[in-house]
Each structure stands twice: as C-alpha cells, then as structure tokens.
Scaffold this motif. Structure first.
Motif, PDB file in Angstrom:
ATOM      1  N   ARG A   1      39.814  28.924  37.106  1.00 59.37           N
ATOM      2  CA  ARG A   1      38.671  29.629  37.691  1.00 59.37           C
ATOM      3  C   ARG A   1      38.804  31.129  37.543  1.00 59.37           C
ATOM      4  O   ARG A   1      37.808  31.848  37.501  1.00 59.37           O
ATOM      5  CB  ARG A   1      38.517  29.247  39.162  1.00 59.37           C
ATOM      6  CG  ARG A   1      37.192  29.710  39.749  1.00 59.37           C
ATOM      7  CD  ARG A   1      36.975  29.124  41.121  1.00 59.37           C
ATOM      8  NE  ARG A   1      36.967  27.671  41.060  1.00 59.37           N
ATOM      9  CZ  ARG A   1      36.980  26.889  42.132  1.00 59.37           C
ATOM     10  NH1 ARG A   1      37.011  27.432  43.336  1.00 59.37           N
ATOM     11  NH2 ARG A   1      36.970  25.582  42.016  1.00 59.37           N
ATOM     12  N   GLN A   2      40.028  31.629  37.454  1.00 56.68           N
ATOM     13  CA  GLN A   2      40.231  33.054  37.220  1.00 56.68           C
ATOM     14  C   GLN A   2      40.041  33.391  35.741  1.00 56.68           C
ATOM     15  O   GLN A   2      39.462  34.417  35.386  1.00 56.68           O
ATOM     16  CB  GLN A   2      41.633  33.468  37.687  1.00 56.68           C
ATOM     17  CG  GLN A   2      41.926  33.204  39.143  1.00 56.68           C
ATOM     18  CD  GLN A   2      40.922  33.862  40.063  1.00 56.68           C
ATOM     19  OE1 GLN A   2      40.707  35.064  39.978  1.00 56.68           O
ATOM     20  NE2 GLN A   2      40.294  33.082  40.929  1.00 56.68           N
TER      21      GLN A   2
ATOM     22  N   ASP B   1      35.575  32.683  34.860  1.00 53.64           N
ATOM     23  CA  ASP B   1      34.809  32.722  36.100  1.00 53.64           C
ATOM     24  C   ASP B   1      33.569  31.833  35.967  1.00 53.64           C
ATOM     25  O   ASP B   1      32.925  31.797  34.916  1.00 53.64           O
ATOM     26  CB  ASP B   1      34.390  34.169  36.385  1.00 53.64           C
ATOM     27  CG  ASP B   1      33.830  34.357  37.780  1.00 53.64           C
ATOM     28  OD1 ASP B   1      32.703  33.881  38.030  1.00 53.64           O
ATOM     29  OD2 ASP B   1      34.517  34.965  38.618  1.00 53.64           O
TER      30      ASP B   1
ATOM     31  N   GLN C   1      40.736  33.972  46.402  1.00 56.53           N
ATOM     32  CA  GLN C   1      40.020  33.997  45.130  1.00 56.53           C
ATOM     33  C   GLN C   1      39.494  32.617  44.744  1.00 56.53           C
ATOM     34  O   GLN C   1      38.534  32.506  43.983  1.00 56.53           O
ATOM     35  CB  GLN C   1      40.932  34.545  44.030  1.00 56.53           C
ATOM     36  CG  GLN C   1      41.207  36.032  44.160  1.00 56.53           C
ATOM     37  CD  GLN C   1      42.173  36.529  43.106  1.00 56.53           C
ATOM     38  OE1 GLN C   1      42.853  35.752  42.453  1.00 56.53           O
ATOM     39  NE2 GLN C   1      42.241  37.839  42.932  1.00 56.53           N
TER      40      GLN C   1
ATOM     41  N   LYS D   1      31.124  38.598  37.467  1.00 54.27           N
ATOM     42  CA  LYS D   1      32.230  38.037  38.255  1.00 54.27           C
ATOM     43  C   LYS D   1      31.686  37.453  39.546  1.00 54.27           C
ATOM     44  O   LYS D   1      30.910  38.095  40.256  1.00 54.27           O
ATOM     45  CB  LYS D   1      33.259  39.126  38.590  1.00 54.27           C
ATOM     46  CG  LYS D   1      33.860  39.854  37.390  1.00 54.27           C
ATOM     47  CD  LYS D   1      34.936  39.033  36.718  1.00 54.27           C
ATOM     48  CE  LYS D   1      35.625  39.833  35.610  1.00 54.27           C
ATOM     49  NZ  LYS D   1      36.740  39.096  35.007  1.00 54.27           N
TER      50      LYS D   1
ATOM     51  N   CYS E   1      36.459  35.504  40.307  1.00 55.91           N
ATOM     52  CA  CYS E   1      37.659  36.116  39.744  1.00 55.91           C
ATOM     53  C   CYS E   1      37.812  37.554  40.213  1.00 55.91           C
ATOM     54  O   CYS E   1      36.915  38.377  40.003  1.00 55.91           O
ATOM     55  CB  CYS E   1      37.598  36.068  38.219  1.00 55.91           C
ATOM     56  SG  CYS E   1      39.022  36.833  37.428  1.00 55.91           S
TER      57      CYS E   1
ATOM     58  N   ARG F   1      45.548  37.613  30.032  1.00 56.14           N
ATOM     59  CA  ARG F   1      45.871  38.107  31.370  1.00 56.14           C
ATOM     60  C   ARG F   1      47.049  39.058  31.260  1.00 56.14           C
ATOM     61  O   ARG F   1      48.136  38.677  30.792  1.00 56.14           O
ATOM     62  CB  ARG F   1      46.231  36.933  32.283  1.00 56.14           C
ATOM     63  CG  ARG F   1      46.779  37.351  33.653  1.00 56.14           C
ATOM     64  CD  ARG F   1      45.655  37.848  34.542  1.00 56.14           C
ATOM     65  NE  ARG F   1      46.098  38.018  35.910  1.00 56.14           N
ATOM     66  CZ  ARG F   1      46.324  39.206  36.489  1.00 56.14           C
ATOM     67  NH1 ARG F   1      46.204  40.320  35.791  1.00 56.14           N
ATOM     68  NH2 ARG F   1      46.685  39.272  37.757  1.00 56.14           N
TER      69      ARG F   1
END
Length: 441
Positions: free
Chosen positions: A184-185, A188, A333, A372, A375, A392
């Motif tokens: 999910r991060q 998004d 988050q 967003k 995220c 990342r």
C-alpha cells in the motif's frame, strides 16, 4: 476515512501490478554525524528560522523578507543533496507571488546547471549519477505521518552518485512479494485512478508552455517503468524552470488539484474543509456517494475507478483514531488517510531518453504528479529511477565518514556560491560551516 488492515484494493489493480518491480530498501543513505543531529526544539519549533538555524547555508532576500533559504537536510536522501525552503510562505505551490516563484524555480535550474558542470562532476564524482527534484504538498495532515512534514513550501534538490544507485542493477522483488502494508505504500490506492482523473482535468488546463503536453495515462506502461507512476507532463528541457510560465503552471496545477480534491471530499463526505486532528469526516451513505461520483466531471472509466476505490473506504471511528494516535507510524499509514489535497511533484529526465550526458543536456523532462491517499512517503523518498517504477530510499543507514561529510559540505557551499552568482537577486547571505555544534553561520 479508513481502510481495513487487509488488502481490499488489490483487486482493483491491473494484473501487471503484481509483477511491478519494487526496490524496497536497496538504496541506503547514511545519516549525518550524531553531533549534528537536530535538537528537540529544532524539530518542533514553529519558526523555520529557529528550526533551520544551524542548517541554513544561504539566505536569499533581505533581512525582512528572507524570501528563500538554502538548507542542509536533517536526514539526507543522497550524499549530495540540499533543500530550498520558502520560510514565510504557506505549504502549497501557489503560496509565492509570481516574482518569488520564478526565483524559487530559478534556484532549481541552477542546481541542474551545477551538477551538469564537468568540473563539478569530476570534483565530486557525479559521473553516472542521477538528478531528481521533488516537491510534496500535504498542507492539512497534522496528525499521522505526512508526505510534507515541514509545512513550508520546500523543494528537494537531489543528486545520487553511481555508487549509491549501484544496488539497483540487481534484480528487484515484485510488488506481490511485499507484505500488504508495504504494497500500500509502494503503490498508493489513489495512484492509478487518480492519475487518470488528473490527466483528464489537465487536458482542459492551459499549460502555457510551448511544447508542453500531458502524457496519456497507460497503467501498463507505468507498471513496467516506461512512464512514471501517476500523471505525467512532458516539458521542453530544464531551462523552462526559470521562466515565469513554469512558475505559473505549477500554481495552476496546484489550484486544479486542490479543487479536484475538494470535489472528491464533498462527494464522499459532504464536507470540503479539513477535519480536526485525529478525526476524519464520516462517509455519506453509499447511494449518495455513488450519485455524487457519477456527477463528477470525468470519463466513465475514471468515475468507475473512483467509485470502486470509494466503496472500500470505511469510517474512522473516534475510538480507532485514538488508538492510532498511540500506534506505530506503519499502523497509522495502513489505516488512516491523509487529508486532501496530498500529492508529490517530481522532475527528472525521462528514463527512455536518459544517456550518460549531463542532466542539462536533456531536450525533454518529465513533471510527475502522484496523488497520495495512504502513503506517507513523499516524492524524494519514493520515486521512479530508470526502468524501476518504485524505488524506496532508506535514510539513516550508518553514518557518513568524515571524508564523505567534508565532501558533502564542500558540494553544498560550492552550489550556494554558484547559485548566488547566477541568480539575479540581491542581497544574498552565504554562511560558512563552523562545526557540528554551531553549524552554518
């Protein structure tokens, strides 16, 4: 609004999303020396002049306005990076007057020029590296972790050297291999449906720059790393940044996104203003939500994607919100939306045209817009590099060696001088570094 702890939006993604390569932690950037770590006051003081006092490398503007600050970061995204801050402006890209906004983006162009200078490349070992500019906008989220922790307008000026990006040459795991929380991060829930709707709105927006165009949203190309995730504009080279037309475009983009976020919030909740901290507006009944989304100005495809996403949202009750206030950032988050509008703007050389030439030589650049919803990682820490759509950046892994820190300080000071010499504004005050305890004075 909230979403369940499982992965309810996975079914909404194209099949190609499961195989999207994700470099989740391959790029690791050391922390600055412990003696230079910010104090509690520097982390929390509402006055940016206090927060950034030890880290201000240059002040652009007179003592009354201090229009812009060039600062060292608390937690670097690369060995060679800085941040440009508008300390007295608001948190959104339209917060500056036109002249100040043009100076702001002229500083960004000067950074591109600087890292493209052959002498600078040789001195600091920048050959084979990559440039990335990132601006995050999340003016209203002041409870859970945000994409814009510092609520002043600021731009990340980042250049990674080849050694920092070397781990990306190895095969990277697919999105499906990550835990649901990480998925999910990395992608998004708002990224793909939001991109289509934004592109449709921008089709009617005068861009004001000859040669600028909106790239058609193709999820398959995005998931393969051929186009950036989100909505993308192509612009005619870096020199565009120094024009009043570019600053005006950025302001219009924000106003368009802000208006769209307000429409969506009203459609889902009946409200347009941000909720109180640790609260989210209650969702309207399902039928009312569907009717409101159906009335949005957009294609049938984009409205259907938004409706499917909206049906997976849940109300965030006060008891759950109170627990999240004491929970880990990862848990927040996972379950708590950001307050809209929330997005990342990024500038880079297109992956499909990147060569070994310095960045300034690029005849076309990409302006990416990533909406967003959940995220909390901004455009400087979660981005596309070459054919990897999601990288990342992990910060604070180890500590810079004394030699690395000396080189970083020299890079920053040299850029401050180059920026002063190229920027047609006076006065400018440049600081010198006086050790970790004192910082830049």
């Amino acid at each position: 609004m909230a979403m369940s702890a499982s992965d309810p939006f996975a079914a909404l993604l194209p099949a190609a999303a499961a195989t999207m390569p994700v470099a989740w932690g391959a790029v690791r950037i050391p922390a600055l020396p412990p003696d230079y770590a910010p104090s509690a006051r520097e982390l929390t003081d509402p006055d940016p002049e206090v927060r950034f006092a030890r880290r201000t490398i240059a002040r652009i503007g007179d003592a009354d306005t201090r229009e812009l600050l060039l600062i060292d970061k608390t937690a670097p995204h690369a060995g060679h990076d800085l941040m440009l801050v508008a300390p007295r402006a608001g948190a959104t890209p339209d917060a500056l007057d036109p002249a100040s906004a043009t100076r702001f983006w002229s500083c960004a162009l000067n950074f591109v020029r600087f890292v493209s200078d052959p002498a600078v490349i040789e001195r600091f070992g920048l050959d084979g590296g990559q440039l990335h500019l990132a601006l995050n906008c999340d003016p209203h989220t002041r409870d859970r972790e945000s994409v814009q922790a510092s609520k002043q307008l600021h731009l990340h000026l980042i250049h990674w050297d080849a050694s920092e990006l070397a781990p990306l040459s190895a095969p990277q795991p697919a999105l499906a291999a990550l835990a649901p929380r990480e998925r999910r991060q990395a992608l998004d829930p708002a990224t793909l449906p939001g991109a289509r709707l934004i592109a449709e709105r921008l089709a009617a927006l005068p861009l004001g720059i000859p040669g600028a165009r909106v790239v058609p949203v193709d999820p398959a190309r995005q998931l393969a790393g051929l186009d950036p995730l989100g909505c993308t504009l192509r612009l005619p080279g870096w020199e565009t940044l120094a024009t009043p037309a570019f600053a005006a475009l950025i302001a219009r983009l924000h106003q368009c996104l802000d208006g769209l976020a307000g429409e969506l919030l009203a459609a889902l909740t009946g409200q347009r203003t941000p909720p109180a901290p640790w609260r989210r507006h209650r969702l309207r009944p399902v039928a009312a939500r569907r009717a409101a989304l159906e009335a949005l100005d957009g294609s049938a495809a984009s409205r259907a994607e938004l409706a499917a996403l909206a049906e997976r949202l849940r109300d965030l009750d006060p008891a759950t919100a109170a627990r999240l206030a004491r929970a880990t950032p990862a848990r927040r988050q996972q379950l708590m939306t950001l307050d809209q509008p929330s997005y990342a703007l990024t500038l880079r050389v297109p992956a499909r045209t990147r060569t070994t030439a310095p960045p300034l030589a690029a005849r076309e650049i990409e302006l990416g817009i990533q909406p967003k919803l959940f995220c909390g990682i901004g455009g400087a820490g979660l981005l596309g590099i070459d054919a990897l759509p999601c990288v990342r950046i992990v910060r604070g892994v180890g500590t810079l060696s004394p030699a690395q820190w000396r080189q970083r300080l020299a890079f920053q000071q040299d850029f401050a001088r180059a920026n002063r010499d190229q920027l047609a504004v006076a006065p400018q005050t440049l600081a010198r570094f006086h050790g970790a305890a004192t910082g830049w004075r």
